[in-house]
Design an enzyme around this catalytic site. Structure first.
Site, PDB file in Angstrom:
ATOM      1  CB  THR A 170      -8.971  40.305 -17.370  1.00  0.00           C
ATOM      2  OG1 THR A 170      -9.855  41.305 -16.890  1.00  0.00           O
ATOM      3  CG2 THR A 170      -7.670  40.365 -16.587  1.00  0.00           C
TER       4      THR A 170
ATOM      5  CB  CYS B  41     -10.800   3.901 -35.878  1.00  0.00           C
ATOM      6  SG  CYS B  41     -11.694   2.796 -36.954  1.00  0.00           S
TER       7      CYS B  41
ATOM      8  CG  ASN C  70      -3.366  20.217 -39.009  1.00  0.00           C
ATOM      9  OD1 ASN C  70      -3.644  20.725 -40.094  1.00  0.00           O
ATOM     10  ND2 ASN C  70      -4.235  19.493 -38.341  1.00  0.00           N
TER      11      ASN C  70
ATOM     12  CG  HIS D  30      -1.086  24.367 -27.447  1.00  0.00           C
ATOM     13  ND1 HIS D  30      -1.243  23.055 -27.811  1.00  0.00           N
ATOM     14  CD2 HIS D  30      -2.017  25.060 -28.136  1.00  0.00           C
ATOM     15  CE1 HIS D  30      -2.249  22.968 -28.675  1.00  0.00           C
ATOM     16  NE2 HIS D  30      -2.726  24.167 -28.883  1.00  0.00           N
TER      17      HIS D  30
END
Lengths: 274, 408
Positions: B242, B330, B156, B206
């Site tokens: 579900t 950071c 990634n 996504h």
């Protein structure tokens, strides 16, 4: 994304006093590339013995740059005796606060200031004598004890946020906990033995305090305050009456309302405007 | 400053839902609300739509529809695959993975002892300085005790691609289960599971212009399998709960579109990425490319601007509406720079100043030009206030924190 105050953003985007003073009276150099932030702080004294110029060079994130910028403004015009009283909390306050994970940036500012004054006086800082506790970030027991005492730190996470110690490999966590225990017991800071409150109890106590004491007090000055919400340790309030337009209302909130809440209810409460 | 137009180049973090995807999802939020498990036609039409989506996902992967299990996200798929393999091979407690895996795999492996109550041995393979993996070292790491191998298809942060086909073939020959986290790879590079003998593959909606909250675990036919979420008979008893109907239907459409867009991704998007990357390397000195130049996703570039810090760069970019990400300490709230860059041995002068741009088919050449115009002055500005920039000739990579435990 970090929740930086507007003051932090302003000092990050428009840093004041960036640069080098070639004939500086004092230079403080702290941090390193590997540690992720570093600050080189310079000052020049005027004939009256007050700091006439201060500049900085910083490698680091927004809060590191903003803390450095703030520091240069805070020391300007001060004698060294006055300047050395500046704490990391003062730097954070000047910026309207820093995210807790970024408090180490304000500590870096205070350390650089100290190092520059020591450099001017030709003395060595006590830090070099300490025992290195966190090898990843080169933090000594002296640094940790000082942060615990100055900022009233209680937990390992807090120590990491303020000093970075324990933020790397984590091998030193046990030792840090020992230091916290030692420092807090020797300083006779007895952890508040408040039994853990449920949310309901906490909110009830806050409400009582508002009705019993805080509101009547403000009303005496034609002001008022409304308790809007309590979310975790954040107490959201809205100022009413004369307080709503008073220039000193922020001081009232922090120095009176928050202080009172911390004394009477829970010492980790934070007052925020809704 | 008024809010600038958004230039979104953070597509490895998440992507915009394609308008075509949103369109097919909409009816299932409103009038088509039936439960796919119901014994009436009203619910059953939803069940049939899910089967269409299953077919669309299978087509993109070269899989059979029955091998597709819908989950809630890539992380759930990863957990399901690894925990399933460990239950299927209860006498084996060795896992082979890499140092650059996503936290969904990395942190799961670190938590296995606590989760299962058994002691596991984890071999986290080193990567080379360009992020690639040595196949020999991989093969040598396998033992009789190895229960499962989990290796990401593409990274990634850097986009570096692992030779999954070869690794899976080695595993198959040894009879070891193989899982790949292909969350970043699906839709960006061709994947044909007829040809690549993995047992499990994870993907996430996504990341390929589908919605958030839906993922897939591919389970090869015949692979021993234990469900992670135990409940009803949904997904053929392989995942209780579900179904996220709208998510699944959107993901199906997204997979169909991704199949059509693969060509564009590997030509148009790749050339935009290359223009951005080459432009930055050319215009800004002391800039390093992180990751292998060829074995890489077409949409990702990860560059380090030496002697400055990534969060500061990102916040300046944000002023211009430019969205990217960084491997700096950071930005994460942790105090250490990205574990991926550290595993690659990227020097400290560079690790903190890494910026990742990840493009999509929605990016344009104007946007690339805009970044090439705005970013170099930001770098120059931050370097002008960096104490290390003026001393750069004296610094050899590591800085002065001599006792630092990083990079070991």
């Amino acid at each position: 994304m970090w929740d930086y105050t507007e003051i932090v953003q302003d000092h990050f985007l428009n840093p004041r006093n960036v640069g080098v003073i070639e004939d500086a009276d004092g230079v403080g150099d702290v941090g390193s590339l590997s540690c992720g932030d570093a600050l080189k702080f310079y000052f020049k004294l005027g004939d009256d013995g007050r700091i006439a110029d201060a500049k900085f060079m910083t490698f680091g994130c927004a809060s590191a740059i903003a803390s450095s910028s703030a520091l240069t403004l805070m020391v300007m015009g001060k004698t060294l005796e006055e300047a050395e009283k500046i704490t990391n909390e003062d730097i954070a306050d000047f910026l309207g606060g820093l995210p807790k994970e970024k408090m180490h940036c304000s500590v870096m500012g205070r350390e650089a200031l100290e190092a520059s004054i020591a450099n001017y006086r030709g003395v060595e800082l006590p830090k070099s004598e300490g025992e290195v506790v966190c090898e990843c970030f080169g933090v000594t027991d002296v640094d940790i004890k000082r942060a615990i005492a100055e900022s009233n730190l209680k937990t390992l996470d807090e120590v990491t946020n303020f000093t970075k110690a324990g933020g790397g490999c984590g091998k030193c966590e046990e030792r840090i906990q020992e230091i916290i225990d030692e420092t807090r017991s020797s300083a006779k800071i007895i952890p508040l033995k408040v039994p853990r409150m449920t949310n309901m109890q906490k909110i009830k106590k806050i409400e009582d305090l508002f009705e019993r004491e805080i509101r009547p007090n403000l009303k005496r000055d034609s002001g008022d305050i409304e308790l809007v919400d309590v979310d975790g340790n954040d107490v959201y309030v809205s100022l009413r009456g004369a307080c709503g337009s008073c220039a000193k209302s922020q001081i009232t909130l922090k120095d009176y309302v928050e202080k009172k809440l911390r004394e009477e209810v829970l010492d980790s409460l934070v007052v925020k405007e809704a | 400053m008024s809010d600038p137009k958004t230039i979104y180049m953070d597509n490895n973090a998440t992507t915009r839902v394609a308008p075509e995807v949103l369109e097919v999802m909409m009816p299932y939020f409103s009038e088509l609300y039936g439960n796919p498990s119901s014994m009436h036609r009203f619910g059953d039409q939803v069940g049939k739509a899910i089967e269409v989506a299953r077919g669309q996902v299978a087509d993109l992967l070269g899989a059979k529809p029955s091998e597709i299990v819908f989950t809630s996200c890539g992380t759930e798929s990863d957990s399901t695959a690894i925990l399933s393999a460990l239950q299927a091979c209860p006498d084996k407690r060795h896992i082979v993975t890499s140092r650059v895996e996503h936290p969904a795999v990395k942190n799961l492996c670190e938590s296995l002892d606590r989760l299962t109550g058994h002691k596991h041995t984890i071999t986290s393979l080193h990567v080379e300085s360009d992020g690639t993996i040595d196949l020999d070292k991989f093969e040598k790491s396998l033992t009789e005790e190895t229960a499962i191998i989990s290796m990401m298809w593409a990274n990634n942060e850097t986009g570096v691609i692992f030779p999954i086909k070869k690794m899976a073939a080695i595993a198959k020959a040894r009879g070891i289960l193989f899982h790949t986290d292909a969350v970043q790879a699906v839709g960006k590079v061709p994947i044909d599971l007829q040809d690549v003998p993995v047992d499990f593959l994870s993907l996430s909606g996504h990341k390929l212009h589908g919605p958030k909250g839906v993922g897939v675990l591919y389970v090869r036919k015949g692979t021993p399998y234990m469900p992670f979420l135990i409940g009803g008979h949904q997904e053929g008893g392989r995942r209780g709960g579900t179904e996220n109907v709208t998510g699944i239907i959107g993901l199906g459409k997204a997979c169909e579109l991704a199949g059509h867009m693969l060509q564009t991704e590997n030509t148009v998007v790749r050339s935009l990425r290359d223009k951005l990357e080459n432009g930055l390397l050319e215009k800004v000195t002391h800039t390093i490319l992180n990751g292998h130049k060829e074995y890489r996703l077409p949409n990702t570039t990860n560059v380090s601007f030496e002697y400055i810090e990534g969060e500061a760069i990102l916040l300046h970019l944000d002023q211009f509406g430019i969205c990217a990400s960084s491997g700096s300490a950071c930005t994460s709230g942790s105090l250490e720079p990205s574990h991926v860059l550290r595993a690659m041995g990227v020097p400290f002068t560079a690790a903190h100043g890494s910026i990742r741009f990840s493009l999509s088919v929605y990016n344009t050449e104007e946007e690339v030009d805009f970044i090439l115009e705005k970013l170099p002055p930001i770098i120059a500005n931050l370097r002008a206030m960096s104490p290390f920039w003026e001393d750069r000739d004296k610094i050899a990579g590591g800085g002065s924190c001599s006792s630092c435990g990083f990079g070991k």
